[in-house]
Design an enzyme around this catalytic site. Sequence first.
Site, mmCIF file in Angstrom:
data_model
loop_
_atom_site.group_PDB
_atom_site.id
_atom_site.type_symbol
_atom_site.label_atom_id
_atom_site.label_comp_id
_atom_site.label_asym_id
_atom_site.label_seq_id
_atom_site.Cartn_x
_atom_site.Cartn_y
_atom_site.Cartn_z
ATOM 1 N N HIS A 5 2.554 -14.905 4.287
ATOM 2 C CA HIS A 5 2.823 -16.297 4.129
ATOM 3 C C HIS A 5 0.844 -17.059 4.220
ATOM 4 O O HIS A 5 -0.299 -16.186 4.161
ATOM 5 C CB HIS A 5 2.943 -17.263 5.619
ATOM 6 N N GLU A 56 2.441 -21.763 5.561
ATOM 7 C CA GLU A 56 2.583 -22.657 7.121
ATOM 8 C C GLU A 56 1.764 -23.219 7.129
ATOM 9 O O GLU A 56 0.773 -23.452 6.896
ATOM 10 C CB GLU A 56 2.091 -21.277 8.052
ATOM 11 N N HIS A 74 -5.725 -23.033 -5.160
ATOM 12 C CA HIS A 74 -4.341 -23.395 -4.979
ATOM 13 C C HIS A 74 -3.506 -22.398 -4.807
ATOM 14 O O HIS A 74 -3.745 -21.315 -5.230
ATOM 15 C CB HIS A 74 -4.573 -23.978 -6.883
ATOM 16 N N GLU A 122 -0.111 -24.765 -8.677
ATOM 17 C CA GLU A 122 -0.309 -24.183 -10.161
ATOM 18 C C GLU A 122 1.450 -24.667 -10.205
ATOM 19 O O GLU A 122 1.394 -23.671 -9.711
ATOM 20 C CB GLU A 122 -1.475 -23.595 -10.836
#
Length: 132
Positions: A5, A56, A74, A122
């Site tokens: 994550h 998260e 990003h 993005e």
Amino acid sequence: MRILHTMLRVGNLQRSIDFYTNVLGMHLLRQSDNPEYKYTLAFLGYGSNPEHTELELTYNYGVEQYDIGTAYGHIAIAVPDAHAACEAVKARGGNVTREAGPVKGGKTIIAFVQDPDGYKIELIQRSADVKI
């Protein structure tokens, strides 16, 4: 090894959950509150671990804003059609900061959107089996 994550600190957890679910089409996978240590976590994604990487969101009680800093770039999400994805994001109240078009110096079609805390996402045009 694999990425499980990515964590972002957010100033308003529900606002961020609404953005990632309603605007980008993710699912709220689980949420936990820890009053003793004054934070709440929400995990979102297009599927859960171990098949998918999750996002998260961490809300620290009483913190409404963070400095993003100059090191953050990003998060990238694959979409079947970047132009259509931008239109969908705008229709759902999202902020498109770069319309779909070829990446500078290349042919890949990309776009950028911004979440309510200012994080950039993005959108990269990929295969037709990916949905937003």
